[in-house]
Enzyme design. Structure first.
Site, PDB file in Angstrom:
ATOM      1  N   ASN A 183       0.548  -1.390  -0.525  1.00 35.88           N
ATOM      2  CA  ASN A 183      -0.300  -0.036   0.300  1.00 35.88           C
ATOM      3  C   ASN A 183       0.751   1.583   0.237  1.00 35.88           C
ATOM      4  O   ASN A 183       2.469   1.177  -0.139  1.00 35.88           O
ATOM      5  CB  ASN A 183      -1.308   0.044   1.191  1.00 35.88           C
ATOM      6  CG  ASN A 183      -0.627  -0.216   2.245  1.00 35.88           C
ATOM      7  OD1 ASN A 183       0.750   0.550   2.993  1.00 35.88           O
ATOM      8  ND2 ASN A 183       0.051  -1.568   3.498  1.00 35.88           N
ATOM      9  N   LYS A 203     -13.169   0.266  16.491  1.00 37.84           N
ATOM     10  CA  LYS A 203     -11.556  -0.774  16.770  1.00 37.84           C
ATOM     11  C   LYS A 203     -11.178  -0.588  18.427  1.00 37.84           C
ATOM     12  O   LYS A 203      -9.892  -1.922  18.163  1.00 37.84           O
ATOM     13  CB  LYS A 203     -10.553   0.353  15.719  1.00 37.84           C
ATOM     14  CG  LYS A 203     -10.947  -0.902  14.567  1.00 37.84           C
ATOM     15  CD  LYS A 203     -10.214  -0.044  13.510  1.00 37.84           C
ATOM     16  CE  LYS A 203     -10.912  -0.101  11.780  1.00 37.84           C
ATOM     17  NZ  LYS A 203     -10.531   0.383  10.735  1.00 37.84           N
ATOM     18  N   LYS A 210      -9.586  -4.101  19.439  1.00 35.52           N
ATOM     19  CA  LYS A 210      -8.539  -4.792  19.495  1.00 35.52           C
ATOM     20  C   LYS A 210      -8.180  -5.125  20.578  1.00 35.52           C
ATOM     21  O   LYS A 210      -6.778  -4.946  21.060  1.00 35.52           O
ATOM     22  CB  LYS A 210      -8.112  -4.295  18.192  1.00 35.52           C
ATOM     23  CG  LYS A 210      -8.998  -4.532  17.574  1.00 35.52           C
ATOM     24  CD  LYS A 210      -7.124  -3.729  15.884  1.00 35.52           C
ATOM     25  CE  LYS A 210      -7.851  -3.685  14.705  1.00 35.52           C
ATOM     26  NZ  LYS A 210      -6.739  -3.716  13.854  1.00 35.52           N
ATOM     27  N   ASP A 239      -3.819  -6.326   4.778  1.00 37.31           N
ATOM     28  CA  ASP A 239      -4.718  -7.189   5.829  1.00 37.31           C
ATOM     29  C   ASP A 239      -4.956  -8.317   5.052  1.00 37.31           C
ATOM     30  O   ASP A 239      -5.550  -8.976   6.155  1.00 37.31           O
ATOM     31  CB  ASP A 239      -6.830  -6.528   5.401  1.00 37.31           C
ATOM     32  CG  ASP A 239      -6.377  -5.289   6.768  1.00 37.31           C
ATOM     33  OD1 ASP A 239      -6.423  -5.256   6.939  1.00 37.31           O
ATOM     34  OD2 ASP A 239      -7.458  -4.620   6.020  1.00 37.31           O
ATOM     35  N   PRO A 289      -2.485 -12.003  10.594  1.00 38.10           N
ATOM     36  CA  PRO A 289      -2.661 -11.715  11.621  1.00 38.10           C
ATOM     37  C   PRO A 289      -2.953 -10.288  11.928  1.00 38.10           C
ATOM     38  O   PRO A 289      -1.898  -9.421  11.441  1.00 38.10           O
ATOM     39  CB  PRO A 289      -0.537 -11.967  12.313  1.00 38.10           C
ATOM     40  CG  PRO A 289      -0.218 -12.365  11.244  1.00 38.10           C
ATOM     41  CD  PRO A 289      -1.189 -12.443   9.937  1.00 38.10           C
ATOM     42  N   ASP A 290      -3.816 -10.178  13.258  1.00 40.11           N
ATOM     43  CA  ASP A 290      -3.565  -8.867  13.053  1.00 40.11           C
ATOM     44  C   ASP A 290      -2.377  -8.555  14.005  1.00 40.11           C
ATOM     45  O   ASP A 290      -2.370  -8.514  15.408  1.00 40.11           O
ATOM     46  CB  ASP A 290      -5.270  -8.411  14.293  1.00 40.11           C
ATOM     47  CG  ASP A 290      -4.732  -7.099  13.925  1.00 40.11           C
ATOM     48  OD1 ASP A 290      -4.554  -5.937  14.648  1.00 40.11           O
ATOM     49  OD2 ASP A 290      -6.944  -6.368  13.424  1.00 40.11           O
ATOM     50  N   VAL A 328      -1.551  -5.501  16.053  1.00 45.85           N
ATOM     51  CA  VAL A 328      -1.988  -4.762  17.197  1.00 45.85           C
ATOM     52  C   VAL A 328      -2.983  -5.062  18.428  1.00 45.85           C
ATOM     53  O   VAL A 328      -2.793  -5.736  19.717  1.00 45.85           O
ATOM     54  CB  VAL A 328      -2.272  -3.312  16.808  1.00 45.85           C
ATOM     55  CG1 VAL A 328      -3.460  -3.347  16.685  1.00 45.85           C
ATOM     56  CG2 VAL A 328      -2.180  -2.615  17.942  1.00 45.85           C
ATOM     57  N   PHE A 339      -3.892   2.908  15.403  1.00 46.12           N
ATOM     58  CA  PHE A 339      -4.463   3.877  14.698  1.00 46.12           C
ATOM     59  C   PHE A 339      -5.145   3.616  13.816  1.00 46.12           C
ATOM     60  O   PHE A 339      -5.756   1.934  13.663  1.00 46.12           O
ATOM     61  CB  PHE A 339      -2.707   4.075  13.665  1.00 46.12           C
ATOM     62  CG  PHE A 339      -1.982   5.375  14.034  1.00 46.12           C
ATOM     63  CD1 PHE A 339      -1.486   5.058  14.803  1.00 46.12           C
ATOM     64  CD2 PHE A 339      -2.642   6.903  13.045  1.00 46.12           C
ATOM     65  CE1 PHE A 339      -0.670   6.007  15.425  1.00 46.12           C
ATOM     66  CE2 PHE A 339      -1.725   8.006  13.965  1.00 46.12           C
ATOM     67  CZ  PHE A 339      -0.258   7.252  14.642  1.00 46.12           C
TER      68      PHE A 339
HETATM   69  N1  CTP Z   1      -2.879  -3.490  12.467  1.00 43.57           N
HETATM   70  C1  CTP Z   1      -2.509  -4.413  12.713  1.00 43.57           C
HETATM   71  N2  CTP Z   1      -2.138  -5.498  12.173  1.00 43.57           N
HETATM   72  C2  CTP Z   1      -3.091  -5.854  10.851  1.00 43.57           C
HETATM   73  C3  CTP Z   1      -4.298  -5.292  10.427  1.00 43.57           C
HETATM   74  C4  CTP Z   1      -4.218  -3.498  11.200  1.00 43.57           C
HETATM   75  O1  CTP Z   1      -0.982  -3.941  13.697  1.00 43.57           O
HETATM   76  N3  CTP Z   1      -2.905  -6.774  10.259  1.00 43.57           N
HETATM   77  C5  CTP Z   1      -3.384  -2.252  13.089  1.00 43.57           C
HETATM   78  C6  CTP Z   1      -2.723  -1.077  12.051  1.00 43.57           C
HETATM   79  O2  CTP Z   1      -1.193  -0.850  12.448  1.00 43.57           O
HETATM   80  C7  CTP Z   1      -4.027   0.159  13.106  1.00 43.57           C
HETATM   81  C8  CTP Z   1      -4.954  -0.244  13.676  1.00 43.57           C
HETATM   82  O3  CTP Z   1      -4.747  -1.813  13.415  1.00 43.57           O
HETATM   83  O4  CTP Z   1      -2.588   0.786  14.270  1.00 43.57           O
HETATM   84  C9  CTP Z   1      -6.073  -0.131  12.664  1.00 43.57           C
HETATM   85  O5  CTP Z   1      -6.316  -0.491  11.223  1.00 43.57           O
HETATM   86  P1  CTP Z   1      -7.036  -0.534  10.066  1.00 43.57           P
HETATM   87  O6  CTP Z   1      -6.023  -0.113   8.891  1.00 43.57           O
HETATM   88  O7  CTP Z   1      -7.691   0.966  10.377  1.00 43.57           O
HETATM   89  O8  CTP Z   1      -8.306  -1.663  10.928  1.00 43.57           O
HETATM   90  P2  CTP Z   1      -8.248  -2.953  10.709  1.00 43.57           P
HETATM   91  O9  CTP Z   1      -7.751  -3.510  11.229  1.00 43.57           O
HETATM   92  O10 CTP Z   1      -7.215  -3.272   9.319  1.00 43.57           O
HETATM   93  O11 CTP Z   1      -9.891  -2.696   9.638  1.00 43.57           O
HETATM   94  P3  CTP Z   1     -10.060  -1.854   8.708  1.00 43.57           P
HETATM   95  O12 CTP Z   1      -9.673  -2.549   7.372  1.00 43.57           O
HETATM   96  O13 CTP Z   1     -11.739  -2.934   9.164  1.00 43.57           O
HETATM   97  O14 CTP Z   1     -10.856  -0.759   8.686  1.00 43.57           O
END
Ligand code: CTP
Length: 408
Positions: free
Chosen positions: A213, A341, A345, A282, A309-310, A312, A327
Site C-alpha cells: 500500500n 476498533k 482490538k 490485511d 494476523p492482526d 496490534v 491507529f
Molecule cells: N493493524 C495491525 N495488523 C493488521 C491490521 C491492522 O496491527 N493486520 C493495526 C494498524 O497498525 C492500526 C490498527 O490496527 O494501528 C487499525 O488499522 P486499520 O487498517 O484502520 O484497521 P483494520 O484492522 O485493517 O480494519 P478495517 O480494514 O476493517 O477498517
C-alpha cells in the site's frame, strides 16, 4: 543550534577508534564541552594514525588515555576509575573492527576494557565503508549490541572518503551531540521502552511481485523520534520505506505482516508502550509462487488471499501487555468506526484519521486526527506530522503515567 543544556556537568568518556571520521570527533568534543559536559577521551591505537592525541588534549584540557598498561596513566585515572567515572561511554567513530570486538566482549585494549568494566550506557556512532557496513557480519554485530541495549547512532548515507556512496558515514558531530543531549534529558518517557510499528508491509506473490500500500511511514517515524526525544528507549519495527532511520533508535526492518508480528511480539512483551502506526496489509497470498507467475491464456489471474494476523490485537493479548495505542484509517463515520476498533482490538487509545481527505494522512506531510480512549476524545487539527507526533507522544505519555498510577 538547539538547546543542549542537558549536557551540563555530564561525565562522558569519548572513545575514538580508527577511521577517517576521527577528525569529526574533535568537533564533537568541542560541542559536548560547549554544552557543559566533562569529557575524557580514550583513543585506540589505530585512531592515533588518523589524529594526534594532542588535538584532543588541547580541546578537552585533559590528558588523553591511550594505553591499558601505562603506569603513569594508571596512577592518574586508571581504566577502572575511568569506567566508574563515566555517565555515558560514547564511541565516535566506531569502526567495524571495534564493533566486532565490542560484540564479542573483548578487553584487549583500553577502550574495550573500559566498555566491559563500565555500568554506564554505551552509545556507538558507526563509521565505515558502505560494503563493510552492509556486510552481514557487521549487521549481526550491531544486532547483538542493540539487543544488549547499546544505542547505535547512525550511520548516515552519502558520499564516502573512499569514493563509494551508501550507508556508513558517521553522522555529523552536531547530530551526535543532539542525540547525547536527548539521552540525558529526563523526558516524560525516561526509563520507558517504547515499540512502534511503521510503514507498509509487503506480501509477496512470486519472486518479483508483491501486494502493498501507499503508506510512507512518516507518522510512525515521527512518533519514534518524538518518543526518543522524551527519553524512551525506542524500537521501530518498520516495513520498507524511503525514510532514513532516525538516530538513537533501534530499527528492525521487516517485509511481511508475519515478520512484523514476530518482531512486535518479541519486543512488545515487557515494553511499556506499543504504538501501531503501520499500515499492515490485511491479506496475503495463500501461497508464494516459487517461480514468476506466467500469463494465463484466458487473460485472467485469480489470486487466493488469506487474512494476515492482526499485529496490534496480538500485542494487546500478551500476558505482559504494554499500554497499547492503535491507529484507525477510516473514510466515513470516523469516530464511530474508530471506537469500535478500540474495543474490538482491546486497545487503550486509538488515533483516528479520515483517509478520504487527500490533503492529510497517507504520504502527506500533514495529518489531522482524533485521539480516543474509553473515556474521552481529543481533536488534533491539521498540522505538520513532526509537531503532531510530539503532541501525541506527550498526551500518550501522560495517559500511560495515569494508567500506571491507577494499576499500582
Ligand atoms: N493493524 C495491525 N495488523 C493488521 C491490521 C491492522 O496491527 N493486520 C493495526 C494498524 O497498525 C492500526 C490498527 O490496527 O494501528 C487499525 O488499522 P486499520 O487498517 O484502520 O484497521 P483494520 O484492522 O485493517 O480494519 P478495517 O480494514 O476493517 O477498517
Amino acid at each position: 543550534m538547539s538547546d543542549m543544556s542537558e549536557l551540563f556537568d555530564r561525565r562522558i568518556v569519548l572513545g575514538v577508534t580508527g577511521g577517517i571520521a576521527a577528525y569529526k570527533a574533535a568537533e564533537l568534543v568541542r560541542l559536548l564541552l560547549r554544552g557543559g559536559a566533562q569529557v575524557r577521551v580514550v583513543m585506540t591505537e589505530s585512531a592515533q594514525a588518523f589524529i594526534a592525541p594532542l588535538t584532543f588534549q588541547a580541546l578537552s584540557g585533559q590528558p588523553v588515555h591511550t594505553h591499558l598498561l601505562d603506569p603513569a596513566a594508571e596512577a592518574g585515572m586508571g581504566h577502572i576509575e575511568l569506567a566508574k567515572w563515566a555517565e555515558l561511554v560514547l564511541i565516535a567513530p566506531a569502526s567495524a573492527n571495534f564493533l566486532a570486538r565490542l560484540a564479542t566482549g573483548q578487553a584487549d585494549d583500553l577502550l574495550t576494557t573500559v566498555c566491559l568494566a563500565t555500568s554506564a550506557p554505551l552509545m556507538v556512532a558507526p563509521a565505515m565503508n558502505q560494503a563493510m557496513w552492509r556486510n552481514p557480519a557487521t549487521q549481526h554485530n550491531c544486532q547483538i549490541l542493540g539487543q544488549r541495549g547499546v544505542v547505535i547512532v547512525g550511520p548516515g548515507e552519502g558520499e564516502q572518503a573512499c569514493g563509494d556512496t551508501g550507508p556508513g558515514r558517521m553522522l555529523e558531530a552536531l547530530e551526535i551531540a543532539q542525540v547525547v543531549a536527548g539521552y540525558f534529558r529526563r523526558g516524560m518517557l525516561a526509563g520507558k521502552v517504547v515499540v512502534i510499528t511503521a510503514g507498509p508491509t509487503r506480501e509477496p506473490l512470486d519472486p518479483v511481485r508483491y501486494i502493498s500500500n501507499h503508506s510512507s511511514g512518516k507518522m510512525g517515524y515521527a512518533l519514534a523520534a518524538a518518543a526518543r526525544d522524551e527519553g524512551a528507549r525506542t524500537i521501530l519495527i518498520t516495513g520498507p520505506t524511503r525514510l532514513a532511520a532516525p538516530p538513537g533508535i533501534q530499527v528492525m526492518q521487516v517485509e511481511t505482516a508475519k515478520e512484523m508480528l514476530a518482531q512486535a511480539l518479541e519486543h512488545g512483551a515487557g515494553a511499556d508502550l506499543f504504538i501501531a502506526a503501520a499500515a499492515v496489509a490485511d491479506y496475503a497470498p495463500e501461497k508464494v509462487a516459487t517461480h514468476k507467475i506466467k500469463k494465463e491464456a484466458n487473460g485472467e489471474l485469480h489470486l487466493h488471499l488469506v487474512k494476515n494476523p492482526d499485529v496490534v490485537a496480538e500485542v494487546a493479548r500478551l500476558e505482559r501487555r504494554p499500554f497499547v495505542v492503535g491507529f484507525a484509517a477510516e473514510t466515513e463515520k470516523v469516530l464511530e468506526h474508530a471506537r469500535a476498533k478500540l474495543q474490538r482490538k482491546n486497545l487503550d487509545v486509538i488515533i483516528a484519521n479520515d483517509v478520504s481527505d487527500t490533503t492529510i494522512g497517507f504520504n502527506s506531510d500533514n495529518n489531522a486526527v482524533w485521539l480516543l480512549s474509553g473515556e474521552d476524545a481529543v481533536e488534533y487539527p491539521t498540522q505538520d506530522k513532526q509537531q503532531l507526533a510530539r503532541r501525541l507522544i506527550s498526551d500518550i505519555a501522560a495517559r500511560l503515567e495515569r494508567h500506571n498510577n491507577k494499576a499500582s
